[in-house]
Design an enzyme around this catalytic site. Structure first.
Site, PDB file in Angstrom:
ATOM      1  N   MET A  96      -3.805  -7.200  -7.277  1.00 37.77           N
ATOM      2  CA  MET A  96      -3.261  -8.246  -8.137  1.00 37.77           C
ATOM      3  C   MET A  96      -4.315  -9.208  -8.691  1.00 37.77           C
ATOM      4  O   MET A  96      -4.102 -10.419  -8.710  1.00 37.77           O
ATOM      5  CB  MET A  96      -2.158  -9.006  -7.380  1.00 37.77           C
ATOM      6  CG  MET A  96      -0.961  -8.131  -7.092  1.00 37.77           C
ATOM      7  SD  MET A  96      -0.362  -7.289  -8.596  1.00 37.77           S
ATOM      8  CE  MET A  96       1.216  -6.696  -8.041  1.00 37.77           C
ATOM      9  N   ARG A  97      -5.455  -8.660  -9.117  1.00 36.15           N
ATOM     10  CA  ARG A  97      -6.501  -9.488  -9.743  1.00 36.15           C
ATOM     11  C   ARG A  97      -7.019  -8.783 -10.978  1.00 36.15           C
ATOM     12  O   ARG A  97      -7.121  -7.549 -10.989  1.00 36.15           O
ATOM     13  CB  ARG A  97      -7.708  -9.636  -8.801  1.00 36.15           C
ATOM     14  CG  ARG A  97      -7.475 -10.617  -7.765  1.00 36.15           C
ATOM     15  CD  ARG A  97      -8.646 -10.783  -6.824  1.00 36.15           C
ATOM     16  NE  ARG A  97      -8.170 -11.669  -5.813  1.00 36.15           N
ATOM     17  CZ  ARG A  97      -8.130 -12.978  -5.932  1.00 36.15           C
ATOM     18  NH1 ARG A  97      -8.632 -13.575  -6.996  1.00 36.15           N
ATOM     19  NH2 ARG A  97      -7.603 -13.729  -4.996  1.00 36.15           N
ATOM     20  N   ASN A 108      -4.952   2.085 -13.331  1.00 35.81           N
ATOM     21  CA  ASN A 108      -4.010   1.185 -12.666  1.00 35.81           C
ATOM     22  C   ASN A 108      -2.604   1.761 -12.806  1.00 35.81           C
ATOM     23  O   ASN A 108      -2.292   2.412 -13.799  1.00 35.81           O
ATOM     24  CB  ASN A 108      -4.068  -0.197 -13.350  1.00 35.81           C
ATOM     25  CG  ASN A 108      -3.078  -1.186 -12.763  1.00 35.81           C
ATOM     26  OD1 ASN A 108      -2.940  -1.302 -11.549  1.00 35.81           O
ATOM     27  ND2 ASN A 108      -2.356  -1.905 -13.618  1.00 35.81           N
ATOM     28  N   HIS A 126       1.395   0.602 -13.010  1.00 37.01           N
ATOM     29  CA  HIS A 126       2.176  -0.606 -13.292  1.00 37.01           C
ATOM     30  C   HIS A 126       3.651  -0.228 -13.373  1.00 37.01           C
ATOM     31  O   HIS A 126       4.005   0.773 -14.008  1.00 37.01           O
ATOM     32  CB  HIS A 126       1.698  -1.238 -14.600  1.00 37.01           C
ATOM     33  CG  HIS A 126       2.413  -2.503 -14.914  1.00 37.01           C
ATOM     34  ND1 HIS A 126       2.109  -3.705 -14.283  1.00 37.01           N
ATOM     35  CD2 HIS A 126       3.449  -2.772 -15.752  1.00 37.01           C
ATOM     36  CE1 HIS A 126       2.929  -4.643 -14.733  1.00 37.01           C
ATOM     37  NE2 HIS A 126       3.737  -4.105 -15.625  1.00 37.01           N
ATOM     38  N   LYS A 131     -15.916 -14.753  -9.828  1.00 37.47           N
ATOM     39  CA  LYS A 131     -15.540 -13.333  -9.758  1.00 37.47           C
ATOM     40  C   LYS A 131     -16.786 -12.433  -9.699  1.00 37.47           C
ATOM     41  O   LYS A 131     -16.830 -11.446  -8.979  1.00 37.47           O
ATOM     42  CB  LYS A 131     -14.712 -13.001 -11.001  1.00 37.47           C
ATOM     43  CG  LYS A 131     -13.993 -11.656 -10.938  1.00 37.47           C
ATOM     44  CD  LYS A 131     -13.270 -11.344 -12.242  1.00 37.47           C
ATOM     45  CE  LYS A 131     -12.072 -12.197 -12.487  1.00 37.47           C
ATOM     46  NZ  LYS A 131     -10.838 -11.700 -11.871  1.00 37.47           N
ATOM     47  N   GLY A 169       0.791  -1.228   0.000  1.00 32.72           N
ATOM     48  CA  GLY A 169       0.000   0.000   0.000  1.00 32.72           C
ATOM     49  C   GLY A 169       0.820   1.273   0.000  1.00 32.72           C
ATOM     50  O   GLY A 169       0.341   2.311   0.452  1.00 32.72           O
ATOM     51  N   SER A 170       2.036   1.221  -0.554  1.00 32.07           N
ATOM     52  CA  SER A 170       2.828   2.457  -0.575  1.00 32.07           C
ATOM     53  C   SER A 170       2.203   3.477  -1.529  1.00 32.07           C
ATOM     54  O   SER A 170       2.245   4.684  -1.271  1.00 32.07           O
ATOM     55  CB  SER A 170       4.293   2.192  -0.938  1.00 32.07           C
ATOM     56  OG  SER A 170       4.429   1.847  -2.284  1.00 32.07           O
ATOM     57  N   ASN A 171       1.582   2.992  -2.618  1.00 35.58           N
ATOM     58  CA  ASN A 171       0.902   3.930  -3.522  1.00 35.58           C
ATOM     59  C   ASN A 171      -0.360   4.494  -2.869  1.00 35.58           C
ATOM     60  O   ASN A 171      -0.687   5.668  -3.054  1.00 35.58           O
ATOM     61  CB  ASN A 171       0.559   3.243  -4.848  1.00 35.58           C
ATOM     62  CG  ASN A 171       1.772   3.181  -5.747  1.00 35.58           C
ATOM     63  OD1 ASN A 171       2.164   4.179  -6.346  1.00 35.58           O
ATOM     64  ND2 ASN A 171       2.395   2.013  -5.817  1.00 35.58           N
TER      65      ASN A 171
HETATM   66  C1  GAR Z   1       3.412  -1.231  -7.361  1.00 39.02           C
HETATM   67  O1  GAR Z   1       4.743  -1.195  -7.773  1.00 39.02           O
HETATM   68  C2  GAR Z   1       2.477  -1.337  -8.571  1.00 39.02           C
HETATM   69  O2  GAR Z   1       2.975  -0.679  -9.682  1.00 39.02           O
HETATM   70  C3  GAR Z   1       2.465  -2.836  -8.782  1.00 39.02           C
HETATM   71  O3  GAR Z   1       2.390  -3.377  -7.485  1.00 39.02           O
HETATM   72  C4  GAR Z   1       3.125  -2.528  -6.601  1.00 39.02           C
HETATM   73  C5  GAR Z   1       2.286  -2.282  -5.373  1.00 39.02           C
HETATM   74  O4  GAR Z   1       3.030  -1.615  -4.398  1.00 39.02           O
HETATM   75  N1  GAR Z   1       1.358  -3.229  -9.598  1.00 39.02           N
HETATM   76  C6  GAR Z   1       1.418  -4.169 -10.543  1.00 39.02           C
HETATM   77  O5  GAR Z   1       2.415  -4.833 -10.763  1.00 39.02           O
HETATM   78  C7  GAR Z   1       0.120  -4.362 -11.324  1.00 39.02           C
HETATM   79  N2  GAR Z   1       0.325  -5.194 -12.469  1.00 39.02           N
HETATM   80  P1  GAR Z   1       2.324  -0.915  -3.172  1.00 39.02           P
HETATM   81  O6  GAR Z   1       1.395  -1.952  -2.541  1.00 39.02           O
HETATM   82  O7  GAR Z   1       3.442  -0.569  -2.234  1.00 39.02           O
HETATM   83  O8  GAR Z   1       1.573   0.285  -3.665  1.00 39.02           O
END
Ligand code: GAR
Length: 192
Positions: free
Chosen positions: A90-91, A107, A109, A65, A11-13
């Protein structure tokens, strides 16, 4: 603009979005819900600490789903969510959410799509040996990291780069780019 953030991990984003709101780097945006398929995820804890409503579920408790997405949709509707931000969720999304939130789901990425879609994009880039990778924010469709691209930021991979240093560089850019895009979308909603 009321947004729901979907997260499966650290959850850093999610934190970066909250921090941008608290510091007024982004305005007219409110996080009204965190959705997670991993009740034990750090993102869930962060939401609880910030008193943000949380909806968690285990996909395996549902027949398919569609069944769990209908429950999520109910939460989104009750909270009048305008926009969904996937931040490490991640789904793949299914038709229930994609139909109702058409062009209203984004999203983040950790690669320059269409390169290195799917899981462990950072590991994929290091294994391939590319010298430039980056971050993409895109609209979500039914594919894996395939929707229309909104914004990208390149990140160089140095000769002495390690997985840890690259993650740090990429996350720094994600934490800047994702809130920026959210603000742009909020401004556009406001102007309607
Ligand atoms: C992030 O780097 C995001 O870009 C990636 O998961 C990480 C989540 O980090 N997402 C993907 O790879 C989607 N295909 P976070 O939980 O610290 O935000």
């Amino acid at each position: 603009m009321k947004i729901a953030v979907f997260a499966s991990g650290t959850g850093s984003n999610f934190s970066a979005i909250l921090e941008s709101i608290h510091s007024k780097k982004i305005i007219n945006v409110e996080v009204v819900l965190l959705v997670s398929d991993r009740p034990e995820a750090l993102a869930v804890q962060k939401a609880r600490d910030d008193r943000i409503p949380v909806f968690t579920f285990f996909a395996k408790d549902y027949p398919n789903k569609q069944a769990y997405e209908l429950e999520i949709l109910d939460e989104l509707t009750q909270r009048k969510v305008d926009f969904i931000v996937l931040a490490g969720y991640m789904r793949l999304l299914g038709n229930v959410l994609l139909r109702v939130y058409d062009r209203k789901i984004i999203n983040v990425h950790p690669s320059l799509l269409p390169a290195f879609a799917g899981k462990d994009a950072i590991g994929q880039a290091l294994d391939y040996g590319v010298k430039v990778t980056g971050v993409t924010v895109h609209y979500v469709d039914e594919g894996m990291d395939t929707g229309l691209i909104i914004a990208q930021q390149a990140v160089t991979i140095d000769s002495d780069e390690t997985r840890e240093t690259l993650i740090e560089k990429i996350q720094e850019q994600e934490h800047r780019l994702l809130p920026e895009v959210i603000q742009r979308l909020a401004n556009r909603e406001e102007a309607r």
